[in-house]
Design a protein around this motif. Structure first.
Motif, PDB file in Angstrom:
ATOM      1  N   ARG A  70      75.083 -38.971 -59.290  1.00 47.06           N
ATOM      2  CA  ARG A  70      76.175 -38.238 -59.943  1.00 47.06           C
ATOM      3  C   ARG A  70      75.903 -36.723 -59.924  1.00 47.06           C
ATOM      4  N   ARG A  71      74.631 -36.345 -60.036  1.00 46.32           N
ATOM      5  CA  ARG A  71      74.284 -34.916 -60.007  1.00 46.32           C
ATOM      6  C   ARG A  71      74.670 -34.249 -58.693  1.00 46.32           C
ATOM      7  N   VAL A  72      74.673 -35.018 -57.600  1.00 43.35           N
ATOM      8  CA  VAL A  72      75.008 -34.447 -56.295  1.00 43.35           C
ATOM      9  C   VAL A  72      76.446 -34.786 -55.885  1.00 43.35           C
ATOM     10  N   ARG A 118      65.866 -34.658 -52.115  1.00 43.10           N
ATOM     11  CA  ARG A 118      67.067 -33.863 -52.422  1.00 43.10           C
ATOM     12  C   ARG A 118      67.643 -34.299 -53.767  1.00 43.10           C
ATOM     13  N   LEU A 119      67.647 -35.605 -54.024  1.00 46.94           N
ATOM     14  CA  LEU A 119      68.149 -36.102 -55.314  1.00 46.94           C
ATOM     15  C   LEU A 119      67.316 -35.580 -56.480  1.00 46.94           C
ATOM     16  N   LEU A 120      66.023 -35.438 -56.266  1.00 46.11           N
ATOM     17  CA  LEU A 120      65.126 -34.999 -57.338  1.00 46.11           C
ATOM     18  C   LEU A 120      65.111 -33.482 -57.528  1.00 46.11           C
ATOM     19  N   ASP A 145      59.239 -40.258 -59.226  1.00 47.60           N
ATOM     20  CA  ASP A 145      59.054 -40.861 -57.913  1.00 47.60           C
ATOM     21  C   ASP A 145      59.216 -42.385 -57.941  1.00 47.60           C
ATOM     22  N   TRP A 146      59.268 -42.949 -59.123  1.00 46.00           N
ATOM     23  CA  TRP A 146      59.292 -44.395 -59.323  1.00 46.00           C
ATOM     24  C   TRP A 146      60.393 -45.106 -58.527  1.00 46.00           C
ATOM     25  N   ALA A 147      61.562 -44.518 -58.393  1.00 44.93           N
ATOM     26  CA  ALA A 147      62.692 -45.201 -57.751  1.00 44.93           C
ATOM     27  C   ALA A 147      62.828 -44.898 -56.258  1.00 44.93           C
ATOM     28  N   ARG A 148      61.883 -44.177 -55.689  1.00 45.75           N
ATOM     29  CA  ARG A 148      61.969 -43.786 -54.276  1.00 45.75           C
ATOM     30  C   ARG A 148      62.184 -44.989 -53.358  1.00 45.75           C
TER      31      ARG A 148
END
Length: 173
Positions: A70-72, A118-120, A145-148
């Motif tokens: 949602r942020r992007v 990019r998401l982070l 990094d947990w959801a990478r």
């Protein structure tokens, strides 16, 4: 009890049937999932890779992925789906939704052009804590990094669904 993001690939014809008969869809998904799980346990693997699986899960990472996407301004709601699956009842934590073939294709293209880094970009763990992003526990930058791996799997899963001309049923269980 955990909240788990669930996905299931279907053909366009199966999606039409699922919309008309959500009970059939649930039974079909459960039967197919059970067959995949049984075959995987016999092979000693953790399940088919996302590119070959009908079922995929983002486990508890669904909420973090939703927040990051949602942020992007991601163009497709790949976490919750966009269209109700007929008059389906609650499949765990609400009714299922779906993404038709054209939205799966758009999602796959957009995911392919996006990296987890990019998401982070610009995300602070305190942002996640303040937003009460499930499953909580965002103490430091390493926790981000947990959801990478789930993001990578989700990308591969949608690319395969788009390649095969599949729609995707989405729900939280």
């Amino acid at each position: 009890m955990s909240m788990i993001g669930e996905y299931f690939r279907v053909t366009a014809a199966q999606l039409d049937r699922a919309i008309e008969d959500p009970d059939w869809a649930l039974a079909y998904i459960e039967d197919t999932f059970d067959a995949e799980e049984s075959a995987d346990s016999m092979g000693g693997e953790d399940g088919p890779p996302p590119a070959g699986a009908r079922h995929f899960s983002t486990d508890k990472a669904w909420h973090l992925l939703d927040f990051l996407l949602r942020r992007v301004d991601f163009p497709v709601d790949v976490v919750h789906g966009e269209n109700p699956l007929g008059d389906a009842g609650d499949w765990g934590y609400g009714p299922p939704c779906h993404l038709p073939v054209d939205r799966v294709r758009l999602a796959a293209e957009a995911l392919s052009g996006l990296t987890y880094d990019r998401l982070l970009d610009g995300v602070d763990p305190r942002d996640l804590t303040a937003a009460e992003i499930y499953p909580l526990g965002w103490e430091d930058s390493a926790s981000l990094d947990w959801a990478r791996d789930w993001f990578a799997g989700l990308t591969t899963y949608f690319e395969a669904a788009a390649r095969d001309g599949h729609a995707v049923v989405v729900w939280l269980d």
